[in-house]
Structures are given as structure tokens and as C-alpha cells.
Design an enzyme around this catalytic site. Structure first.
Site, PDB file in Angstrom:
ATOM      1  N   MET A  21     -68.214 -24.660  -8.953  1.00  0.00           N
ATOM      2  CA  MET A  21     -67.989 -25.762  -9.896  1.00  0.00           C
ATOM      3  C   MET A  21     -67.043 -26.801  -9.272  1.00  0.00           C
ATOM      4  SD  MET A  21     -68.122 -24.085 -13.644  1.00  0.00           S
ATOM      5  CE  MET A  21     -66.439 -23.522 -13.709  1.00  0.00           C
ATOM      6  N   HIS A  28     -62.980 -20.777  -2.251  1.00  0.00           N
ATOM      7  CA  HIS A  28     -64.365 -21.250  -2.112  1.00  0.00           C
ATOM      8  C   HIS A  28     -64.762 -21.367  -0.633  1.00  0.00           C
ATOM      9  CE1 HIS A  28     -63.206 -23.360  -6.039  1.00  0.00           C
ATOM     10  NE2 HIS A  28     -64.238 -22.633  -6.398  1.00  0.00           N
ATOM     11  N   SER A 178     -59.368 -22.818  -9.297  1.00  0.00           N
ATOM     12  CA  SER A 178     -59.342 -24.261  -9.576  1.00  0.00           C
ATOM     13  C   SER A 178     -58.408 -24.554 -10.745  1.00  0.00           C
ATOM     14  CB  SER A 178     -60.750 -24.762  -9.913  1.00  0.00           C
ATOM     15  OG  SER A 178     -61.643 -24.440  -8.873  1.00  0.00           O
TER      16      SER A 178
HETATM   17  P1  AMP Z   1     -65.923 -21.493  -9.467  1.00  0.00           P
HETATM   18  O1  AMP Z   1     -66.000 -22.821  -8.786  1.00  0.00           O
HETATM   19  O2  AMP Z   1     -64.588 -21.179 -10.034  1.00  0.00           O
HETATM   20  O3  AMP Z   1     -67.066 -21.258 -10.416  1.00  0.00           O
HETATM   21  O4  AMP Z   1     -66.111 -20.428  -8.307  1.00  0.00           O
HETATM   22  C1  AMP Z   1     -67.196 -20.507  -7.421  1.00  0.00           C
HETATM   23  C2  AMP Z   1     -67.241 -19.251  -6.586  1.00  0.00           C
HETATM   24  O5  AMP Z   1     -66.029 -19.130  -5.857  1.00  0.00           O
HETATM   25  C3  AMP Z   1     -67.355 -17.975  -7.439  1.00  0.00           C
HETATM   26  O6  AMP Z   1     -68.255 -17.077  -6.813  1.00  0.00           O
HETATM   27  C4  AMP Z   1     -65.951 -17.463  -7.445  1.00  0.00           C
HETATM   28  O7  AMP Z   1     -65.859 -16.070  -7.631  1.00  0.00           O
HETATM   29  C5  AMP Z   1     -65.470 -17.853  -6.053  1.00  0.00           C
HETATM   30  N1  AMP Z   1     -64.006 -17.896  -6.010  1.00  0.00           N
HETATM   31  C6  AMP Z   1     -63.172 -18.628  -6.804  1.00  0.00           C
HETATM   32  N2  AMP Z   1     -61.886 -18.368  -6.511  1.00  0.00           N
HETATM   33  C7  AMP Z   1     -61.897 -17.442  -5.511  1.00  0.00           C
HETATM   34  C8  AMP Z   1     -60.873 -16.747  -4.793  1.00  0.00           C
HETATM   35  N3  AMP Z   1     -59.576 -16.944  -5.030  1.00  0.00           N
HETATM   36  N4  AMP Z   1     -61.258 -15.870  -3.840  1.00  0.00           N
HETATM   37  C9  AMP Z   1     -62.574 -15.637  -3.605  1.00  0.00           C
HETATM   38  N5  AMP Z   1     -63.580 -16.251  -4.246  1.00  0.00           N
HETATM   39  C10 AMP Z   1     -63.252 -17.136  -5.193  1.00  0.00           C
END
Ligand code: AMP
Length: 271
Positions: A21, A28, A178
Site C-alpha cells: 500500500m 517493504h 507505514s
Molecule cells: P503494507 O504496505 O503495509 O500493506 O505492506 C505490504 C507488504 O509489506 C506486506 O506483505 C507486509 O507484511 C510487508 N511488510 C510491512 N512491514 C513489514 C516489516 N516491518 N517487515 C517485513 N515485511 C513488512
């Protein structure tokens, strides 16, 4: 996107998809590293999916930093950034058909956020059908989401391999998110207690404790002591089914969520 995919396929190259997102951080970016290890071409999607936010949640104020994201993604080696608009993805405003997460979607995050995983699985299914990746990379940070996606792929026969990359943390232990940019320095300190409670559970497991209730009590005691932090859940679960376990085994998970101020933080560890 379909033209890009057709061109890549015509060259006989494989595709890894990293769905996000946006508001990218190191968590990420490590998913990109994993993706590059397993495929010729990396596609990252950035789409703040309205379907996975409840009306009371932070969809409108979710951070959107597309220019900076594009720079970070390309520096890290993303080949194609897919950034559809809401209208591209949901031309009829909302779909008629959804992907239902079943029992995985009912507990923990699913209980705190009804319909959340339905929104997640529906957008992930759409992205899989648009990008047709060989592999998709998700983060352990959202372990329940990864479990739901794996179950969807298994139960609906998506020809996509799912990789789950470890959680990236700040040096103090806070899982990168985020949403961390919403936190004041004081809220950040409070938020840290969640990771500490999970680490304490992992330490107690390492010392031989196997009863989920005792491990959960260890974590709860730390969360409950803190003024200004509202625990939402903390539990020992099977990492695939997300059902609570009574006796914890290697490979099970502890999952937790707290609210600090207006911000909800989630985290987990694998025993
Ligand atoms: P989001 O943009 O928050 O929907 O996350 C996108 C992807 O990044 C998802 O698969 C999350 O699990 C992964 N992600 C977000 N934060 C982390 C983190 N601190 N460590 C590893 N993966 C992450």
C-alpha cells in the site's frame, strides 16, 4: 499491466509480485530483495485498497508518498511499479463477488477488523489475475494475512508460489510499519512494549514453558502495566490456521495488537 506481462512472458522470463500500500520503508524493500532472488522480473504494486478499511479506519489519512516510493522502489531494483487508481481497480465502486477468508478471517485481526481479510483476499486475487506472477512475496509482519493468502492459493488453486519474508525491525525492536509515522515519540515508546511482550513470550518458550496460557500471561502482564496503551489481543496460535493452541510447539506464533493514541500496531513472533 497485461501488455507488460505478455512481453515478459514472451521473453520466457518469470515474474515476482510484491503487493503493497506504499509509504515504503525498509520492511517493504527487503521484500524486493527476496523477489529478485526468485524471479527475473519484479513487479511492485502500490494501491491503498479501500475494501480492507472499515469506515471508521484510517483510509483517508493513510500515508501516500508515491514520488518517494517510486524512487526507493526503482533504486532497490523493482522493474515495474503498478499503481492503479481506485477507479481502475473497482470501476463499479465495489465488487459483487468477494473472496471469503473462512475461519482464518474470524480471529484476532479479523475480530478487531471485520471484513478486513475479505478486502485483502479480494484485492490479492485481483492482483494475481492481473499480474499473473509466478511468485508473490509477503511480509511476516502481517502473518495472519500471509496465512490467509496461502490458504486462498491452496483452496482456489492459484498457480502462484507464496514467499513470506521475516519482519524488519528498527534497532529498538519496533516492527517497521507505514503507520509508525503517526506515532509521537512518547507513543513510539509505548508501542515498543508490544514487541517486548512478544520477545518475553519467546524467551519463556526458549526456557521450556509450553503452556499457551502461561506464555500469554507473561506478555499480558507487560502490556497491562502501561498507561496509555490499550491491548487488543495477544495469543499463541497455529501459524497456518490461526486457531489458538493450548500447548505451544516450534513454528507456532504469538500474535498481538495494541492501540496507542489513534494508532493500532500489530506484531508477532514465531516460537
Ligand atoms: P503494507 O504496505 O503495509 O500493506 O505492506 C505490504 C507488504 O509489506 C506486506 O506483505 C507486509 O507484511 C510487508 N511488510 C510491512 N512491514 C513489514 C516489516 N516491518 N517487515 C517485513 N515485511 C513488512
Amino acid at each position: 499491466m497485461r501488455h507488460v506481462v505478455a512481453d515478459v512472458r514472451a521473453k520466457g522470463q518469470s515474474i515476482a509480485l510484491v503487493p503493497t500500500m506504499g509509504a515504503l520503508h525498509e520492511g517493504h524493500l527487503t521484500l524486493i530483495d527476496e523477489a529478485k532472488n526468485v524471479a527475473d522480473v519484479v513487479v511492485m504494486s502500490i494501491f491503498v485498497n479501500p475494501l480492507q478499511f472499515a469506515p471508521s479506519e484510517d483510509f483517508a489519512r493513510y500515508p501516500r508518498t508515491l514520488d518517494e516510493d517510486a524512487k526507493l522502489a526503482s533504486e532497490r531494483g523493482v522493474d515495474f511499479l503498478f499503481t492503479p487508481t481506485k477507479e481502475d481497480v473497482y470501476p463499479e465502486h465495489a465488487p459483487v463477488v468477494f473472496v471469503h477468508p473462512g475461519s482464518i478471517g474470524k480471529e484476532w485481526e479479523g475480530a478487531v477488523r471485520p471484513h478486513h481479510f475479505e478486502g485483502v483476499l479480494t484485492i490479492v486475487a485481483k492482483l494475481f489475475n492481473i499480474v499473473m506472477p509466478d511468485v508473490a512475496v509477503f511480509g511476516q509482519k502481517d502473518l495472519q494475512q500471509a496465512a490467509a493468502v496461502k490458504a486462498m492459493v491452496r483452496d482456489l488453486n492459484f498457480p502462484v508460489g507464496i514467499l513470506v519474508a521475516p519482519i524488519v525491525r528498527d534497532p529498538d525492536g519496533l516492527a517497521m510499519s507505514s503507520r509508525n509515522r503517526y506515532l509521537s515519540p512518547r507513543d513510539r515508546e509505548l508501542g515498543l512494549i508490544l514487541s517486548r511482550a512478544l520477545f518475553a513470550m519467546r524467551d519463556a518458550f526458549a526456557k521450556g514453558e509450553r503452556r499457551a496460557s502461561a506464555l500469554e500471561a507473561t506478555g499480558w502482564r507487560m502490556l497491562e502495566r502501561v498507561v496509555g496503551l490499550t491491548p487488543r489481543y495477544l495469543a499463541a496460535v497455529n501459524a497456518d490456521t490461526f486457531q489458538r493452541v493450548n500447548n505451544v510447539r516450534h513454528g507456532d506464533a504469538a500474535v498481538g495488537a495494541v492501540r496507542v493514541g489513534e494508532t493500532k500496531l500489530i506484531d508477532n513472533i514465531i516460537f
